[in-house]
Design a protein around this motif. Structure first.
Motif, short mmCIF file in Angstrom:
data_model
loop_
_atom_site.label_atom_id
_atom_site.label_comp_id
_atom_site.label_asym_id
_atom_site.label_seq_id
_atom_site.Cartn_x
_atom_site.Cartn_y
_atom_site.Cartn_z
N GLU A 29 0.83 -1.20 0.00
CA GLU A 29 0.00 0.00 0.00
C GLU A 29 0.87 1.25 0.00
OE1 GLU A 29 -3.59 2.22 2.48
OE2 GLU A 29 -2.82 0.27 3.18
N ARG A 30 1.91 1.25 0.80
CA ARG A 30 2.79 2.42 0.85
C ARG A 30 3.44 2.68 -0.50
NH1 ARG A 30 7.00 2.92 5.74
NH2 ARG A 30 4.97 2.98 6.81
N LEU A 31 3.94 1.64 -1.14
CA LEU A 31 4.57 1.79 -2.45
C LEU A 31 3.55 2.22 -3.50
CD1 LEU A 31 6.89 -1.36 -2.47
CD2 LEU A 31 7.59 1.03 -2.20
N PHE A 32 2.35 1.66 -3.44
CA PHE A 32 1.29 2.00 -4.38
C PHE A 32 0.93 3.48 -4.25
CE2 PHE A 32 -3.15 2.42 -5.68
CZ PHE A 32 -3.21 1.70 -6.86
N ARG A 33 0.72 3.92 -3.04
CA ARG A 33 0.35 5.33 -2.81
C ARG A 33 1.47 6.26 -3.28
NH1 ARG A 33 -3.80 6.72 0.61
NH2 ARG A 33 -5.00 4.98 1.52
N SER A 34 2.70 5.89 -3.02
CA SER A 34 3.83 6.74 -3.42
C SER A 34 3.92 6.84 -4.93
CB SER A 34 5.13 6.17 -2.85
OG SER A 34 6.25 6.89 -3.32
N ALA A 35 3.77 5.70 -5.62
CA ALA A 35 3.88 5.70 -7.08
C ALA A 35 2.73 6.45 -7.72
CB ALA A 35 3.93 4.26 -7.59
N ILE A 36 1.50 6.15 -7.32
CA ILE A 36 0.33 6.79 -7.93
C ILE A 36 0.32 8.28 -7.62
CG2 ILE A 36 -2.19 6.90 -7.89
CD1 ILE A 36 -1.00 4.47 -9.37
N GLY A 37 0.81 8.65 -6.47
CA GLY A 37 0.78 10.06 -6.07
C GLY A 37 1.56 10.99 -6.97
N ARG A 38 2.49 10.46 -7.76
CA ARG A 38 3.27 11.33 -8.65
C ARG A 38 2.99 11.07 -10.13
NH1 ARG A 38 7.22 7.91 -10.27
NH2 ARG A 38 7.78 6.19 -8.87
N LEU A 39 1.94 10.29 -10.42
CA LEU A 39 1.59 10.00 -11.81
C LEU A 39 0.32 10.73 -12.22
CD1 LEU A 39 2.20 6.12 -11.96
CD2 LEU A 39 3.74 7.95 -12.70
N GLU A 54 -9.17 9.87 -3.17
CA GLU A 54 -8.64 10.01 -4.52
C GLU A 54 -7.13 10.21 -4.49
OE1 GLU A 54 -9.65 13.18 -7.91
OE2 GLU A 54 -11.32 11.79 -7.49
N LEU A 55 -6.44 9.41 -5.30
CA LEU A 55 -4.99 9.50 -5.41
C LEU A 55 -4.62 9.89 -6.84
CD1 LEU A 55 -3.99 6.09 -3.71
CD2 LEU A 55 -4.33 8.31 -2.60
N GLY A 56 -3.42 10.44 -7.01
CA GLY A 56 -2.91 10.74 -8.33
C GLY A 56 -3.05 12.20 -8.71
#
Length: 425
Positions: A29-39, A54-56
């Motif tokens: 979850e942490r990696l997913f949130r970090s990756a999506i947060g900058r895309l 909402e993320l991203g």
């Protein structure tokens, strides 16, 4: 051929019970949130308390209906789990399947695939990524079952979404701006004809085709006056290819054999003026590329030419992932491995007298090819269901087609037509 419910449901019976959360789930979850947060995508997490997060940075949108399941699956099975979570409905596109939104979302991820996981964790890939099962290696004992897993599903299944030529590889469109509306069969013939031209196929040519498909290239070659031998390991493809070749009036010029490419090494050298192989090298397995190209060299007559169409990926990513078990190798193409152009050049230089004399990169044409297949596949879902394929299968194939489209649209994977001639001695 009609498949049974047992054959289509058994591979994912284990998916009915999602994995439990834990440390791996929290890390995922942490990696997913970090990756999506900058895309530039939008991910809507639907929480059990009916709130939505909402993320991203905004862009193609998906909805995660069961976040806990998604993160648990990614935590346990990495990218395989990401695809399996789509299969179970834990997440989906925020739109109508077939509208392109899933592929658009996956395109953004594919464009950043080398950076989705922090470099410090990428060093652990060999320890945490699942390895390709030994049963998937492209040995003579395994290869036919690997091929059958995909190509012997049902000729009727493929007929439901392919164009009338039954071509299952990238088309070559006149204009990418009109690729979604162009005559699909004409675009497939343009691809085939270019390969035949590169191989110098004409009247009297002794042509070997490695990987028959459903016979369209053999038909086009026979119409030019060539004498064709085509080999395949798919029983279903052999049957329908023979029927299509006979219906086209070329049964006297084309022979379709059930044969492993390695068996050609037992035959006299130099038996063919031209060799053509379309997107078959992906099923060979990286350990066997030297044998594959040595076989091409062995069968080619003096002065002959080889025309190969190959899906490729960047060399560094190929080296990093070639032994990794992926969603595609688990569910779609067991034992599959994409070469890099650099790897092809290196293998032919070290193991053959062949050299690349012409090269066309047209991976951008694969994205609309896949999108057209996906639209046709979803439009035929009732026909697919009547063949015995369940809804999980439909979701799996929709994900597979759009997943691949994302890779081509992002430029992460490419498609090449490569022409080989023999080095002067």
């Amino acid at each position: 051929m009609t498949v049974t419910d047992a054959r289509t449901t058994a591979p994912w019976a284990s998916l009915r019970q999602p994995p439990t959360g834990g440390l791996s789930s929290r890390i995922a979850e942490r990696l997913f949130r970090s990756a999506i947060g900058r895309l530039h995508v939008t991910v809507r997490l639907a929480h059990p308390d009916s709130t939505t997060e909402e993320l991203g940075l905004g862009g193609p949108a998906v909805v995660v209906h069961r976040p806990a399941e998604l993160f648990a699956r990614i935590g346990r099975d990495k990218l395989i789990g990401f695809g399996e979570a789509y299969m179970t409905g834990a997440w989906s596109e925020d739109g109508v399947p077939g509208d392109g939104s899933l592929g658009d979302f996956l395109t953004v991820l594919a464009a950043d695939v080398a950076h989705l996981v922090p470099p410090s964790l990428q060093r652990l890939r060999a320890l945490v990524s699942p390895r390709l099962p030994r049963s998937h290696r492209g040995t003579r004992e395994n290869t036919q079952s690997n091929v059958a897993h995909h190509y012997d599903l049902s000729n009727d299944l493929f007929a439901a979404f392919l164009d009338p030529t039954m071509s299952y590889s990238a088309a070559l469109f006149e204009d990418l701006e009109t690729a979604l509306t162009e005559d699909f069969a004409a675009a497939q013939h343009r691809k085939i004809d270019r390969l035949l031209d590169q191989a110098g196929v004409g009247p009297g040519t002794r042509l070997l085709e490695i990987g028959t498909g459903w016979g369209e290239l053999a038909i086009r070659a026979a119409a030019r006056g060539a004498d064709v031998r085509s080999i395949t390991l798919s029983v279903e493809q052999q049957q329908l290819a023979r029927e299509r070749i006979a219906a086209a009036g070329h049964a006297d010029r084309v022979r379709v054999d059930l044969c492993d490419y390695r068996a050609l090494l037992d035959e006299p050298a130099g038996g063919y003026d031209a060799v053509v192989s379309v997107e078959m090298i992906e099923a060979v397995g990286w350990e066997f590329w030297p044998t594959y190209f040595h076989t091409l060299d062995h069968v080619l007559a003096p002065g002959g030419r080889v025309a190969l169409q190959a899906i490729t990926m960047p060399h560094d990513r190929m080296l990093a992932t070639r032994s990794t078990h992926t969603f595609i190798t688990k569910y779609i193409f067991p034992g599959g491995a994409l070469p890099s152009v650099e790897a092809i050049h290196d293998v032919v230089r070290r193991h053959t007298s062949l050299r690349v004399s012409d090269e066309l990169a047209f991976g951008a044409h694969y994205a609309p090819t896949l999108q057209r297949w996906d639209r046709a596949f979803l439009a035929a879902r009732e026909r697919v269901a009547a063949l015995g394929f369940d809804e999980t299968f439909v979701r799996m194939w929709h994900f597979y087609l759009e997943y691949c489209r994302g890779g081509f649209a992002a430029g992460y994977i490419d498609d090449h037509q490569l022409t080989f001639t023999r080095e002067a001695r």
